[in-house]
Write a protein that holds these residues in place. Structure first.
Motif, short mmCIF file in Angstrom:
data_model
loop_
_atom_site.label_atom_id
_atom_site.label_comp_id
_atom_site.label_asym_id
_atom_site.label_seq_id
_atom_site.Cartn_x
_atom_site.Cartn_y
_atom_site.Cartn_z
N ARG A 47 -13.21 -7.43 5.82
CA ARG A 47 -13.73 -7.54 4.31
C ARG A 47 -13.34 -6.04 3.54
O ARG A 47 -12.98 -6.17 2.31
CB ARG A 47 -15.27 -7.41 4.50
CG ARG A 47 -15.54 -8.90 4.66
CD ARG A 47 -17.33 -9.06 5.34
NE ARG A 47 -17.69 -10.52 5.64
CZ ARG A 47 -17.21 -11.31 6.32
NH1 ARG A 47 -16.34 -10.63 7.33
NH2 ARG A 47 -17.56 -12.70 6.61
N LEU A 48 -13.53 -4.89 4.31
CA LEU A 48 -13.03 -3.79 3.37
C LEU A 48 -11.67 -3.61 3.18
O LEU A 48 -11.21 -2.94 2.05
CB LEU A 48 -13.56 -2.59 4.40
CG LEU A 48 -14.89 -2.19 4.43
CD1 LEU A 48 -15.16 -1.24 5.68
CD2 LEU A 48 -15.35 -1.75 3.19
N SER A 49 -10.81 -4.24 3.93
CA SER A 49 -9.46 -4.43 3.88
C SER A 49 -9.16 -5.12 2.53
O SER A 49 -8.18 -4.76 1.60
CB SER A 49 -8.57 -4.91 5.04
OG SER A 49 -7.20 -4.99 4.64
N ILE A 50 -9.87 -6.24 2.11
CA ILE A 50 -9.60 -7.07 1.39
C ILE A 50 -10.12 -6.51 0.01
O ILE A 50 -9.53 -6.46 -1.05
CB ILE A 50 -10.45 -8.45 1.27
CG1 ILE A 50 -9.80 -9.19 2.73
CG2 ILE A 50 -10.57 -9.29 0.23
CD1 ILE A 50 -10.51 -10.47 2.90
N CYS A 51 -11.38 -5.95 -0.03
CA CYS A 51 -12.00 -5.01 -1.07
C CYS A 51 -10.93 -3.97 -1.96
O CYS A 51 -10.93 -3.88 -3.06
CB CYS A 51 -13.50 -4.50 -0.54
SG CYS A 51 -14.52 -5.54 -0.42
N TYR A 52 -10.16 -3.36 -0.81
CA TYR A 52 -9.25 -2.11 -1.33
C TYR A 52 -7.94 -2.72 -1.44
O TYR A 52 -6.91 -2.13 -1.96
CB TYR A 52 -9.17 -1.33 -0.09
CG TYR A 52 -10.35 -0.11 -0.29
CD1 TYR A 52 -10.46 1.03 -1.26
CD2 TYR A 52 -11.35 -0.39 0.72
CE1 TYR A 52 -11.79 1.70 -1.20
CE2 TYR A 52 -12.57 0.28 0.69
CZ TYR A 52 -12.63 1.49 -0.30
OH TYR A 52 -13.65 2.46 -0.27
N SER A 53 -7.60 -4.06 -1.50
CA SER A 53 -6.43 -4.72 -1.85
C SER A 53 -6.39 -5.39 -2.94
O SER A 53 -5.62 -6.35 -3.09
CB SER A 53 -5.86 -5.19 -0.65
OG SER A 53 -6.40 -6.33 -0.22
N THR A 54 -7.14 -5.07 -4.01
CA THR A 54 -7.15 -5.90 -5.19
C THR A 54 -5.81 -5.51 -5.98
O THR A 54 -5.07 -4.67 -5.77
CB THR A 54 -8.28 -5.52 -5.93
OG1 THR A 54 -8.27 -4.08 -6.49
CG2 THR A 54 -9.58 -5.67 -5.29
N PRO A 55 -5.31 -6.40 -6.93
CA PRO A 55 -4.36 -6.39 -7.86
C PRO A 55 -4.02 -4.96 -8.55
O PRO A 55 -2.96 -4.60 -8.76
CB PRO A 55 -4.20 -7.52 -8.80
CG PRO A 55 -5.19 -8.46 -7.84
CD PRO A 55 -6.13 -7.61 -7.37
N LEU A 56 -5.33 -4.36 -8.78
CA LEU A 56 -5.49 -3.10 -9.66
C LEU A 56 -5.69 -1.93 -8.65
O LEU A 56 -6.09 -0.87 -9.14
CB LEU A 56 -6.47 -3.08 -10.72
CG LEU A 56 -6.34 -4.26 -11.83
CD1 LEU A 56 -7.45 -4.29 -12.57
CD2 LEU A 56 -5.06 -4.23 -12.52
N ALA A 57 -5.62 -2.19 -7.51
CA ALA A 57 -5.63 -1.05 -6.67
C ALA A 57 -4.54 0.29 -6.78
O ALA A 57 -3.60 -0.15 -7.02
CB ALA A 57 -5.69 -1.60 -5.27
N SER A 58 -5.14 1.40 -6.76
CA SER A 58 -4.36 2.66 -6.55
C SER A 58 -3.58 2.58 -5.27
O SER A 58 -3.88 2.22 -4.15
CB SER A 58 -5.28 3.73 -6.84
OG SER A 58 -6.14 4.22 -5.82
N PRO A 59 -2.59 3.77 -5.38
CA PRO A 59 -2.06 3.81 -4.07
C PRO A 59 -2.83 4.32 -2.72
O PRO A 59 -3.00 3.83 -1.64
CB PRO A 59 -1.03 4.82 -4.26
CG PRO A 59 -0.78 4.82 -5.71
CD PRO A 59 -2.07 4.37 -6.31
N ASN A 60 -4.00 5.10 -3.14
CA ASN A 60 -4.95 5.46 -2.24
C ASN A 60 -5.70 4.29 -1.63
O ASN A 60 -6.11 4.24 -0.46
CB ASN A 60 -5.89 6.62 -2.71
CG ASN A 60 -5.34 7.82 -3.08
OD1 ASN A 60 -4.44 8.23 -2.22
ND2 ASN A 60 -5.83 8.84 -3.84
N ASP A 61 -5.93 3.48 -2.68
CA ASP A 61 -6.77 2.24 -2.19
C ASP A 61 -6.00 1.38 -1.18
O ASP A 61 -6.39 0.84 -0.39
CB ASP A 61 -7.26 1.39 -3.32
CG ASP A 61 -8.27 2.04 -3.98
OD1 ASP A 61 -9.09 2.95 -3.50
OD2 ASP A 61 -8.66 1.60 -5.23
N ILE A 62 -4.74 1.23 -1.64
CA ILE A 62 -3.61 0.40 -0.61
C ILE A 62 -3.84 1.10 0.82
O ILE A 62 -3.79 0.46 1.72
CB ILE A 62 -2.44 0.50 -1.22
CG1 ILE A 62 -2.29 -0.37 -2.58
CG2 ILE A 62 -1.56 -0.26 -0.24
CD1 ILE A 62 -2.83 -1.94 -2.50
N GLY A 63 -3.77 2.57 0.84
CA GLY A 63 -3.81 3.19 2.08
C GLY A 63 -5.00 2.83 2.86
O GLY A 63 -4.95 2.57 3.85
#
Length: 260
Positions: A201-217
């Motif tokens: 679930r956390l992986s999905i929360c941080y992989s939104t279309p507007l996610a920043s590079p840090n969030d993608i990490g």
């Protein structure tokens, strides 16, 4: 003088009869205490039938369920849970019956068992009875269930029966992850099943279309943790939601490998 041996023999027979009565009474008490009051000591034995240890590596599921019913009759919570799981998911010789499963999960012995409450929530969720499902998850959460807490946050993330609030859900997931991490460090205890579903679930929360590079990490880190946890989770009785989460994380993992 000649009557003495007869008297001695009669006394001996009387003592023998009293000893026999005493032993029979002890045997009855032993049977009742071990098979009724303390059946947990023998519950592990019937696992041999499910695992095929007795029947030459061939699982005798029907006989296993037959013995489960015996233990369930004595209100053994483990047997009640296992038998309810059989009815919930079905098997090669038994069609699923959510009604029978729910009846067993609602047994008085399981009213404070958060595993049973989570299953009742899942059954209500499948029927799209979201209010009832949420009530079961809240009750499970109050007994300290990680899965119940996670399901509670899911309702806010998806906006089911409550106003959608992804930020509230994310904070809930992160707080739960902190608790799991502390448990791993301080108690050397890991619930891979809970960790796998939570980090998914956390992986999905941080992989939104507007996610920043840090969030993608962060999304990729949680993805890898989830993949590892699913591989090491206890698979003795996986729920439907667990299997769906595992299937989804596998697809995300394969996509991650292609992009690397």
């Amino acid at each position: 003088m000649h009557q003495a041996p007869y008297a001695l023999g009669a006394a001996f027979l009387m003592c023998l009869a009293m000893l026999l009565v005493f032993l029979l009474a002890k045997a009855k008490a032993f049977e009742q205490s071990h098979y009724i009051a303390r059946p947990y000591d023998y519950f592990w034995f019937i696992d041999h039938y499910r695992n095929g240890d007795i029947t030459k590596n061939v699982s005798n599921e029907e006989l296993y369920v037959k013995y489960l019913k015996v233990f369930a009759r004595y209100r053994v919570d483990e047997a009640l849970l296992e038998l309810a799981s059989f009815y919930e998911k079905g098997s090669s010789f038994r069609k699923p019956s959510l009604l029978k499963a729910a009846r067993l999960y609602k047994s008085p012995e399981l009213q404070f068992n958060f595993v049973a409450l989570n299953h009742l929530g899942d059954i209500a969720y499948q029927k799209k009875q979201y209010r009832e499902a949420l009530e079961y998850y809240v009750k499970s959460m109050s007994f300290g269930s990680y899965i119940g807490t996670m399901r509670y946050c899911d309702f806010y993330y998806d906006g089911l029966f409550v106003k959608r609030d992804e930020g509230f859900a994310l904070n809930g997931y992160l707080n739960l992850f902190e608790h799991l991490f502390q448990e791993m460090v301080l108690q050397k205890k890991v619930s891979f099943s809970s960790l796998a579903q939570l980090t998914k679930r956390l992986s999905i929360c941080y992989s939104t279309p507007l996610a920043s590079p840090n969030d993608i990490g962060f999304a990729n880190i949680f993805l890898l943790i989830s993949k590892f946890s699913f591989r090491n989770a206890n698979r003795s009785s996986p729920t439907e939601s667990f299997l769906k989460d595992e299937e989804e994380i596998e697809k995300r993992y394969q996509a991650f490998l292609k992009n690397e």
